[in-house]
Design a protein around this motif. Structure first.
Motif, short mmCIF file in Angstrom:
data_model
loop_
_atom_site.label_atom_id
_atom_site.label_comp_id
_atom_site.label_asym_id
_atom_site.label_seq_id
_atom_site.Cartn_x
_atom_site.Cartn_y
_atom_site.Cartn_z
N GLY A 1 0.82 -1.21 0.00
CA GLY A 1 0.00 0.00 0.00
C GLY A 1 0.85 1.25 0.00
O GLY A 1 0.54 2.22 -0.72
N ALA A 2 1.93 1.26 0.78
CA ALA A 2 2.81 2.43 0.84
C ALA A 2 3.47 2.68 -0.51
O ALA A 2 3.59 3.84 -0.95
CB ALA A 2 3.88 2.21 1.91
N ILE A 3 3.88 1.61 -1.18
CA ILE A 3 4.50 1.76 -2.50
C ILE A 3 3.48 2.31 -3.50
O ILE A 3 3.78 3.23 -4.30
CB ILE A 3 5.05 0.40 -2.99
N GLY A 4 2.25 1.79 -3.44
CA GLY A 4 1.22 2.26 -4.37
C GLY A 4 0.90 3.72 -4.19
O GLY A 4 0.81 4.48 -5.18
N PHE A 5 0.71 4.17 -2.96
CA PHE A 5 0.40 5.58 -2.71
C PHE A 5 1.58 6.48 -3.06
O PHE A 5 1.39 7.63 -3.51
CB PHE A 5 -0.02 5.78 -1.26
N THR A 6 2.79 5.99 -2.85
CA THR A 6 3.98 6.77 -3.22
C THR A 6 4.02 6.98 -4.73
O THR A 6 4.32 8.09 -5.22
CB THR A 6 5.25 6.07 -2.75
N GLU A 7 3.71 5.94 -5.49
CA GLU A 7 3.69 6.06 -6.95
C GLU A 7 2.63 7.05 -7.40
O GLU A 7 2.86 7.85 -8.34
CB GLU A 7 3.44 4.68 -7.57
N LEU A 8 1.46 7.03 -6.77
CA LEU A 8 0.40 7.99 -7.11
C LEU A 8 0.85 9.41 -6.82
O LEU A 8 0.62 10.33 -7.63
CB LEU A 8 -0.87 7.67 -6.32
N ALA A 9 1.51 9.59 -5.67
CA ALA A 9 1.97 10.93 -5.31
C ALA A 9 3.04 11.42 -6.28
O ALA A 9 3.09 12.62 -6.61
CB ALA A 9 2.51 10.92 -3.88
N GLN A 10 3.89 10.51 -6.76
CA GLN A 10 4.95 10.90 -7.69
C GLN A 10 4.39 11.45 -9.00
O GLN A 10 5.03 12.26 -9.66
CB GLN A 10 5.86 9.71 -7.98
N ASP A 11 3.20 11.00 -9.35
CA ASP A 11 2.58 11.48 -10.60
C ASP A 11 2.03 12.89 -10.49
O ASP A 11 1.67 13.50 -11.50
CB ASP A 11 1.44 10.53 -11.02
N HIS A 12 1.98 13.42 -9.27
CA HIS A 12 1.33 14.73 -9.08
C HIS A 12 2.27 15.79 -8.51
O HIS A 12 1.81 16.88 -8.16
CB HIS A 12 0.12 14.59 -8.15
N VAL A 13 3.54 15.49 -8.39
CA VAL A 13 4.45 16.47 -7.82
C VAL A 13 5.69 16.59 -8.72
O VAL A 13 5.94 15.75 -9.59
CB VAL A 13 4.90 16.08 -6.39
N SER A 14 6.44 17.65 -8.46
CA SER A 14 7.69 17.86 -9.19
C SER A 14 8.67 18.56 -8.27
O SER A 14 8.35 18.90 -7.13
CB SER A 14 7.43 18.71 -10.45
N GLY A 15 9.86 18.81 -8.76
CA GLY A 15 10.85 19.53 -8.00
C GLY A 15 11.35 18.75 -6.79
O GLY A 15 11.54 17.54 -6.83
N GLN A 16 11.55 19.49 -5.68
CA GLN A 16 12.12 18.88 -4.49
C GLN A 16 11.20 17.81 -3.90
O GLN A 16 11.65 16.79 -3.39
CB GLN A 16 12.41 19.95 -3.44
N ALA A 17 9.88 18.03 -3.99
CA ALA A 17 8.93 17.05 -3.48
C ALA A 17 9.09 15.72 -4.22
O ALA A 17 9.04 14.64 -3.62
CB ALA A 17 7.50 17.56 -3.61
N ALA A 18 9.29 15.80 -5.53
CA ALA A 18 9.48 14.58 -6.32
C ALA A 18 10.78 13.88 -5.91
O ALA A 18 10.84 12.64 -5.86
CB ALA A 18 9.51 14.93 -7.81
N GLU A 19 11.81 14.68 -5.63
CA GLU A 19 13.08 14.10 -5.19
C GLU A 19 12.92 13.36 -3.86
O GLU A 19 13.45 12.25 -3.68
CB GLU A 19 14.11 15.21 -5.05
N PHE A 20 12.17 13.98 -2.95
CA PHE A 20 11.92 13.33 -1.65
C PHE A 20 11.16 12.02 -1.83
O PHE A 20 11.45 11.01 -1.19
CB PHE A 20 11.15 14.27 -0.72
N LEU A 21 10.16 12.03 -2.71
CA LEU A 21 9.37 10.82 -2.94
C LEU A 21 10.21 9.72 -3.60
O LEU A 21 9.99 8.53 -3.35
CB LEU A 21 8.15 11.14 -3.80
N ASP A 22 11.16 10.14 -4.44
CA ASP A 22 12.07 9.14 -5.03
C ASP A 22 12.86 8.43 -3.93
O ASP A 22 13.08 7.22 -3.98
CB ASP A 22 13.04 9.82 -6.00
N ARG A 23 13.28 9.21 -2.93
CA ARG A 23 14.01 8.61 -1.82
C ARG A 23 13.11 7.68 -1.01
O ARG A 23 13.54 6.60 -0.57
CB ARG A 23 14.59 9.70 -0.92
#
Length: 371
Positions: A176-198
């Motif tokens: 579930g955590a991986i799935g929600f992280t992937e959804l969030a990655q589709d809606h953010v950019s910049g530093q937030a996207a970098e944090f989600l990548d980590r």
């Protein structure tokens, strides 16, 4: 029927019968003497306090002398020995006795004794006492084997339970955590996207650790049936399953090289070695795999392993290896389970894991199939 066809209990009963016949007495008893009691574990006696599962006060038995001294004891007629006034003569009614201690894992478990209500005409000889001592040692080994098998079964049950917990209670919320992280990655950019990548990277690592735990818990260390595995193919498959970031792979394996192995475990070995190269060598580490029919090696140009890690791997010191991560423990388990040899060479210029003797012996099942 041979001795190996008998159960442990049947083998012990057989040993009691052999001892009785050898000594020419009526009774043979294997006892447990813990907690100050005398409990009959196995015997040929059919009734009375010394029948199987009977329990009496240890202090009223001849065996207490064996337990106290740890030495074999024997006499043909108690009335003609130093024990003529011993309370055991009255409480047991046994005039002839030979007994020795039974030890398990270095501690006294009980006694193996042979006795008779009637005195024996011939004195108990030193060789007869030695015979009973050897028989008691064999019985102790048999009981020790039973104990260890029971402990192993209990351990395997706990491991199965642990594996079920890992598979269900950890993997489900992680998915579930991986799935929600992937959804969030589709809606953010910049530093937030970098944090989600980590975050995603950490979740992926957790998923890998769970897989490693399951491998160690459910598959153990021994490797059963093996097949001929294409070394080049399994190396490239393993590389494709690992997040290697900007790392590069160079493969120099002789054409047609195969390894006699469990293919799934061999791939896990390479996956964990590659993951180790990237984690400790940096995101742009260069990894080289070489191999031929005699073995294979995985090398990198990273900063090298700590000296204590190198020593633990070379010595197959599982306890210390665990402290450096489950990945390296999986590597050690796969190599030792196959019966291969591992050499680790690490310096400031990089680390090299060399596995040898991969095709040194043909498995029994293949040898039988060839006949």
């Amino acid at each position: 029927m041979t001795a190996t066809d008998l159960s442990a209990e049947e083998r012990i009963r057989k040993a009691i019968d052999v001892g009785r016949e050898y000594l020419g007495v009526d009774n043979g008893v294997l006892s447990y003497t813990g907690d100050g009691r005398y409990e009959v574990v196995e015997t040929n006696i059919q009734s009375g306090p010394y029948a199987r599962r009977g329990v009496v006060d240890l202090n009223g038995t001849w065996c207490r002398h064996v337990v106290e001294s740890g030495e074999p004891l024997g006499f043909a007629d108690a009335r003609d020995s130093e024990y003529r006034d011993d309370d055991a003569l009255e409480t047991t009614g046994l005039h002839c006795y030979v007994g020795a201690a039974v030890d398990i894992d270095g501690e006294t478990y009980g006694t193996l004794c042979f006795s008779d209500a009637e005195p024996r005409n011939d004195p108990i000889t030193e060789s007869e006492r030695d015979f009973v001592a050897v028989l008691a040692e064999w019985v102790g080994s048999e009981l020790e084997r039973q104990k260890h098998y029971a402990e192993l079964r209990e351990q395997n049950e706990r491991l199965d339970e642990f594996a079920g917990i890992v598979a269900h209670d950890l993997r489900n919320p992680l998915s579930g955590a991986i799935g929600f992280t992937e959804l969030a990655q589709d809606h953010v950019s910049g530093q937030a996207a970098e944090f989600l990548d980590r975050v995603r990277g950490a979740l992926d690592r957790m998923e890998s650790m769970i897989a490693e735990c399951l491998m160690l818990a459910k598959e153990g260390t021994d490797v059963g049936e093996r097949t001929r595995v294409d070394l080049d193919g399994v190396v490239r498959n393993a590389w494709d399953t690992v997040r290697t970031r900007d790392a590069t792979l160079s493969v120099d394996i002789a054409t047609g090289t195969t390894v006699l192995a469990d293919e799934m475990r061999l791939q896990r070995l390479f996956e964990n070695l590659f993951r180790n190269c990237v984690e400790h060598g940096g995101p742009d580490v260069a990894v080289t795999v070489t191999g031929d029919e005699g073995g294979f090696a995985v090398a990198d140009d990273g900063p090298g392993l700590p000296t204590d890690v190198e020593h633990a791997l070379t010595a197959a010191d599982a306890e210390n290896i665990k402290s450096f991560g489950l990945g390296l423990l999986v590597v050690e388990r796969v190599i030792s389970g196959h019966g291969w040899d591992l050499a680790v060479d690490s310096s400031d210029e990089g680390t090299r894991f060399a596995v040898s003797d991969v095709n040194a012996a043909e498995p029994v099942h293949e040898a039988l199939a060839a006949d």
